[in-house]
Design a protein around this motif. Structure first.
Motif, short mmCIF file in Angstrom:
data_model
loop_
_atom_site.label_atom_id
_atom_site.label_comp_id
_atom_site.label_asym_id
_atom_site.label_seq_id
_atom_site.Cartn_x
_atom_site.Cartn_y
_atom_site.Cartn_z
N PRO A 36 -30.53 -79.35 -11.15
CA PRO A 36 -32.09 -78.77 -11.20
C PRO A 36 -31.99 -77.57 -12.01
O PRO A 36 -31.30 -76.87 -11.86
CB PRO A 36 -32.65 -78.61 -9.81
N GLY A 37 -33.09 -77.33 -12.96
CA GLY A 37 -32.96 -76.25 -13.81
C GLY A 37 -32.19 -76.19 -14.99
O GLY A 37 -31.48 -77.24 -15.13
N GLY A 38 -31.91 -75.19 -15.57
CA GLY A 38 -31.14 -75.00 -16.72
C GLY A 38 -31.88 -74.53 -18.23
O GLY A 38 -31.65 -73.62 -18.73
N GLY A 39 -32.93 -75.25 -18.25
CA GLY A 39 -33.77 -74.89 -19.81
C GLY A 39 -34.27 -73.28 -19.70
O GLY A 39 -34.09 -72.59 -20.48
N PHE A 40 -35.04 -73.19 -18.66
CA PHE A 40 -35.77 -71.68 -18.57
C PHE A 40 -34.60 -70.79 -18.34
O PHE A 40 -34.53 -69.63 -19.50
CB PHE A 40 -36.52 -71.68 -17.42
N GLN A 41 -33.68 -70.81 -17.79
CA GLN A 41 -32.60 -69.84 -17.35
C GLN A 41 -31.81 -69.77 -18.91
O GLN A 41 -31.49 -68.48 -19.14
CB GLN A 41 -31.58 -70.27 -16.25
N GLY A 42 -31.57 -70.76 -19.31
CA GLY A 42 -30.86 -70.71 -20.69
C GLY A 42 -31.59 -70.11 -21.74
O GLY A 42 -31.04 -69.24 -22.41
N GLY A 43 -32.79 -70.28 -21.87
CA GLY A 43 -33.51 -69.56 -22.90
C GLY A 43 -33.64 -68.08 -22.47
O GLY A 43 -33.62 -67.17 -23.50
N ILE A 44 -33.86 -67.83 -21.15
CA ILE A 44 -33.64 -66.22 -21.12
C ILE A 44 -32.62 -65.50 -21.22
O ILE A 44 -32.62 -64.25 -21.76
CB ILE A 44 -34.25 -65.94 -19.40
#
Length: 144
Positions: A36-44
């Protein structure tokens, strides 16, 4: 902020840390593809790497993206997300049903993995562009 700090030690530290920050951001996006997740955290994380360079070099930052480029990238990320979802709708399946990306029943697992990665990349691009635009506006640099 058009003037960087200018310290040789800070510039050296940024040069050492920047590639590792990019590598970690890519790892987070790819690992988020399987969990779960990954896209938002990677963008930040990508945004933080760019802000680090901006704080050190200011207007001389060689990788500083322009305002127009960030707007285009943000729109591109949303389009990637939307198009992957629309493929499923056009094939009479629910929005973002990755099984609609293939006609073969044998490759559904692999196609779902690529569909998920495409969604994560779209989110990463959009989050990076939007958060860096917010940073530019807060910095007072609207025209670059």
């Amino acid at each position: 902020m058009n003037k960087g700090f200018g310290s040789t030690l800070l510039a050296l530290t940024a040069r050492i840390h920047f590639p590792f920050m990019l590598l970690f951001a890519i790892y987070v996006v790819i690992h988020g593809h399987y969990s779960p997740g990954g896209g938002f955290q990677g963008g930040i994380l990508l945004t933080m790497a760019m802000i680090l360079l901006d704080l050190i070099w200011g207007a001389k930052n060689p990788l500083r993206p322009s305002h127009a480029f960030l707007v285009v990238m943000g729109c591109l990320g949303v389009c990637v997300y939307f198009l992957i979802g629309m493929i499923a709708l056009l094939r009479s399946k629910p929005f973002l049903d990755y099984s609609a990306l293939t006609t073969s029943t044998e490759a559904v697992g692999h196609v779902r993995a690529f569909g998920s990665l495409g969604i994560e990349m779209g989110v990463t691009i959009t989050v990076f562009a939007t958060s860096y635009l917010i940073y530019q506006v807060l910095r007072g640099d609207h025209s670059s």
